[in-house]
Design a protein around this motif. Structure first.
Motif, mmCIF file in Angstrom:
data_model
loop_
_atom_site.group_PDB
_atom_site.id
_atom_site.type_symbol
_atom_site.label_atom_id
_atom_site.label_comp_id
_atom_site.label_asym_id
_atom_site.label_seq_id
_atom_site.Cartn_x
_atom_site.Cartn_y
_atom_site.Cartn_z
ATOM 1 N N THR A 19 -5.112 4.299 -12.446
ATOM 2 C CA THR A 19 -4.700 5.203 -13.521
ATOM 3 C C THR A 19 -3.472 4.633 -14.213
ATOM 4 O O THR A 19 -2.489 4.294 -13.549
ATOM 5 C CB THR A 19 -4.378 6.603 -12.969
ATOM 6 O OG1 THR A 19 -5.524 7.109 -12.273
ATOM 7 C CG2 THR A 19 -4.021 7.551 -14.112
ATOM 8 N N ARG A 78 -2.788 -0.807 -3.002
ATOM 9 C CA ARG A 78 -3.642 0.375 -2.927
ATOM 10 C C ARG A 78 -2.780 1.647 -2.947
ATOM 11 O O ARG A 78 -1.823 1.772 -2.178
ATOM 12 C CB ARG A 78 -4.488 0.353 -1.656
ATOM 13 C CG ARG A 78 -5.555 -0.728 -1.615
ATOM 14 C CD ARG A 78 -6.482 -0.514 -0.424
ATOM 15 N NE ARG A 78 -7.536 -1.515 -0.368
ATOM 16 C CZ ARG A 78 -7.492 -2.587 0.405
ATOM 17 N NH1 ARG A 78 -6.429 -2.814 1.157
ATOM 18 N NH2 ARG A 78 -8.486 -3.455 0.413
ATOM 19 N N ALA A 79 -3.150 2.578 -3.841
ATOM 20 C CA ALA A 79 -2.473 3.875 -3.943
ATOM 21 C C ALA A 79 -0.973 3.728 -4.188
ATOM 22 O O ALA A 79 -0.185 4.605 -3.836
ATOM 23 C CB ALA A 79 -2.722 4.705 -2.674
ATOM 24 N N THR A 131 -1.373 4.171 -9.358
ATOM 25 C CA THR A 131 -1.030 4.886 -10.581
ATOM 26 C C THR A 131 0.191 4.260 -11.211
ATOM 27 O O THR A 131 1.210 4.044 -10.532
ATOM 28 C CB THR A 131 -0.740 6.373 -10.287
ATOM 29 O OG1 THR A 131 -1.892 6.969 -9.676
ATOM 30 C CG2 THR A 131 -0.424 7.121 -11.582
ATOM 31 N N SER A 177 -10.351 -0.370 -9.000
ATOM 32 C CA SER A 177 -11.139 0.858 -8.934
ATOM 33 C C SER A 177 -10.238 2.090 -8.923
ATOM 34 O O SER A 177 -9.252 2.156 -8.175
ATOM 35 C CB SER A 177 -11.999 0.857 -7.661
ATOM 36 O OG SER A 177 -12.825 -0.285 -7.620
ATOM 37 N N ARG A 178 -10.571 3.046 -9.775
ATOM 38 C CA ARG A 178 -9.866 4.342 -9.868
ATOM 39 C C ARG A 178 -8.375 4.162 -10.161
ATOM 40 O O ARG A 178 -7.559 5.019 -9.820
ATOM 41 C CB ARG A 178 -10.072 5.156 -8.578
ATOM 42 C CG ARG A 178 -11.541 5.474 -8.302
ATOM 43 C CD ARG A 178 -11.721 6.264 -7.018
ATOM 44 N NE ARG A 178 -11.222 5.543 -5.844
ATOM 45 C CZ ARG A 178 -11.887 4.576 -5.231
ATOM 46 N NH1 ARG A 178 -13.092 4.201 -5.665
ATOM 47 N NH2 ARG A 178 -11.386 3.980 -4.170
ATOM 48 N N THR A 215 0.835 -1.199 0.000
ATOM 49 C CA THR A 215 0.000 0.000 0.000
ATOM 50 C C THR A 215 0.874 1.255 0.000
ATOM 51 O O THR A 215 1.783 1.391 0.821
ATOM 52 C CB THR A 215 -0.914 0.009 1.233
ATOM 53 O OG1 THR A 215 -1.709 -1.186 1.230
ATOM 54 C CG2 THR A 215 -1.818 1.225 1.240
ATOM 55 N N ARG A 216 0.618 2.151 -0.977
ATOM 56 C CA ARG A 216 1.342 3.423 -1.118
ATOM 57 C C ARG A 216 2.843 3.209 -1.345
ATOM 58 O O ARG A 216 3.643 4.101 -1.078
ATOM 59 C CB ARG A 216 1.115 4.325 0.087
ATOM 60 C CG ARG A 216 -0.321 4.799 0.242
ATOM 61 C CD ARG A 216 -0.460 5.831 1.353
ATOM 62 N NE ARG A 216 -1.809 6.354 1.406
ATOM 63 C CZ ARG A 216 -2.810 5.769 2.045
ATOM 64 N NH1 ARG A 216 -2.586 4.635 2.706
ATOM 65 N NH2 ARG A 216 -4.011 6.294 2.045
ATOM 66 N N THR A 247 -6.490 -0.567 -6.117
ATOM 67 C CA THR A 247 -7.344 0.606 -5.982
ATOM 68 C C THR A 247 -6.517 1.880 -5.806
ATOM 69 O O THR A 247 -5.592 1.926 -4.982
ATOM 70 C CB THR A 247 -8.268 0.434 -4.761
ATOM 71 O OG1 THR A 247 -8.900 -0.849 -4.833
ATOM 72 C CG2 THR A 247 -9.316 1.523 -4.711
ATOM 73 N N ASP A 248 -6.850 2.901 -6.610
ATOM 74 C CA ASP A 248 -6.209 4.220 -6.529
ATOM 75 C C ASP A 248 -4.723 4.181 -6.863
ATOM 76 O O ASP A 248 -4.007 5.161 -6.606
ATOM 77 C CB ASP A 248 -6.399 4.851 -5.142
ATOM 78 C CG ASP A 248 -7.852 5.183 -4.864
ATOM 79 O OD1 ASP A 248 -8.490 5.815 -5.724
ATOM 80 O OD2 ASP A 248 -8.350 4.792 -3.782
#
Length: 387
Positions: free
Chosen positions: A295, A248-249, A273, A292-293, A228-229, A270-271
């Protein structure tokens, strides 16, 4: 011959006394047995002569011999029973000795395992401490020490993976060094990036391969990754098996590869990039596949990927080309609010139901859509997809 039976009776009494004494002393019963045999012979033979003087003396002697022989036979039976009991006792002692030896060996194994665990715990604690060292070579060495610990002690593998993922989750933003002299010394960010690349490579090395075959009676372990991140650059876990995969992210840079991976749990992008190329082709998602979301700014390849569980691509935004060629979806595809402005290939391997509410594609790029899907041009030049 008239007093022979009296002498025999005396000898028998003496034999009985000797038998009692030897039994109490746990000594040999051979002497009492011999004495009793002689006494029985004399007693029986003499008694028969006294009772029937006219009877042949050889018959009396024969009968006396039989009486003595009976005592000898009884002694032989007693010896045989004693030998049997001795053998049984020896066997019981041997079994008890073996049980004690097994217990001792188990105790030694437990002590050795405890010592190994203590040493492993000390190595783990020391390596964790060194991960915070200022020198990057020390941090790299600490990571290799953790990986070595995971290989020698498989029960540490998930913990080591958690630590390496936690290191990658640390904040990191690589500075633009294009104007710097490439022949000059490396900057702090470049050295930190090398440490992070080492962590990424060790994570891949600790994951089982997609074709790993466990030993009989065992199963292939499924390790979880929580990124995550995380900042990931050239992250590559292709042809690996994973439990749960969480990004995530996450910030994906340059080129990152997940192709031919098998995700046994859920996957969450999710989220996240992707600023570079992303290879997700020939992946098998057994559980959730949540994008989801998400990019994607450059090429994203999902070709021949199998989505065996629920999926979600709601709100994704791809400015680069995307390919779903040959993909299989076990459940309806959720493309609600998705935007593909760099072109998309959706020639699926099998027909699938899709939710395409507010799904847009670019009319300036080539798009391949399933049969029956239509694109309506909007005023802004984008194409609204209806399935």
């Amino acid at each position: 011959m008239g007093y022979l039976w009296i002498a025999g009776a005396v000898v028998v009494v003496v034999a009985v006394v000797l038998l009692v004494v030897q039994h109490l002393r746990k000594g040999s019963l051979l002497v009492p047995t011999l004495a009793g045999t002689i006494g029985a012979f004399m007693l029986v033979a003499g008694w028969l002569v006294v009772v029937d003087p006219t009877a042949p003396k050889n018959e009396a002697i024969k009968t006396g011999g039989l009486a003595g022989g009976a005592l000898v036979a009884l002694y032989a039976l007693w010896l045989n029973d004693r030998r049997r009991r001795t053998d049984e006792e020896r066997q019981r002692i041997e079994v008890a000795r073996q049980q004690i030896e097994v217990a001792r060996q188990r105790l030694e194994d437990a002590r050795a395992d405890h010592d190994r665990s203590r040493v492993a715990d000390e190595r783990f604690a020391r390596s964790i401490e060194l991960l915070g060292h200022d020198a990057e070579q020390v941090r790299v060495g600490a990571m290799h020490a953790l990986a070595g610990l995971a290989r020698s002690r498989p029960e540490y593998t998930q913990t080591v993976l958690d630590v390496l993922c936690a290191y990658l989750r640390r904040p990191f933003a690589e500075e633009d060094s294009a104007e710097e002299d490439s022949a000059g010394p490396k900057t702090g960010d470049e050295r930190e990036l090398e440490v992070r690349l080492t962590a990424q490579r060790l994570i891949a090395d600790l994951l089982p391969h997609d074709d790993a075959k466990p030993a009989d009676g065992e199963t292939t372990p499924h390790y979880d990754l929580d990124l995550t991140r995380a900042y990931l650059e050239y992250f590559d876990i292709s042809h690996r098996q994973v439990g749960n995969l969480v990004l995530r992210a996450a910030d994906l840079r340059e080129s990152n590869s997940f192709h031919h991976a098998v995700v046994h749990g859920g996957a969450w992008f999710t989220d996240a990039t992707s600023h570079g190329r992303l290879y997700l082709h020939h992946v098998v998602f057994h559980g959730k596949a949540w994008f989801s979301r998400f990019t994607g700014h450059e090429n994203t390849d999902y070709s021949a990927t199998r989505f065996l569980g629920p999926n979600k691509f709601a709100g994704v935004g791809f400015t680069g080309p995307v390919s779903f060629e040959g993909c299989e979806f076990a459940e309806p595809i959720d493309f609600e609010g998705a935007r593909f402005t760099g072109g998309v290939k959706l020639d699926l391997g099998k027909p699938a139901v899709a939710r395409t509410h507010a799904m847009y594609v670019s009319l300036e790029h080539e798009n391949v859509l399933p049969d029956g899907w239509v694109v309506e041009r909007r005023d802004d030049g984008a194409g609204l997809v209806r399935s």
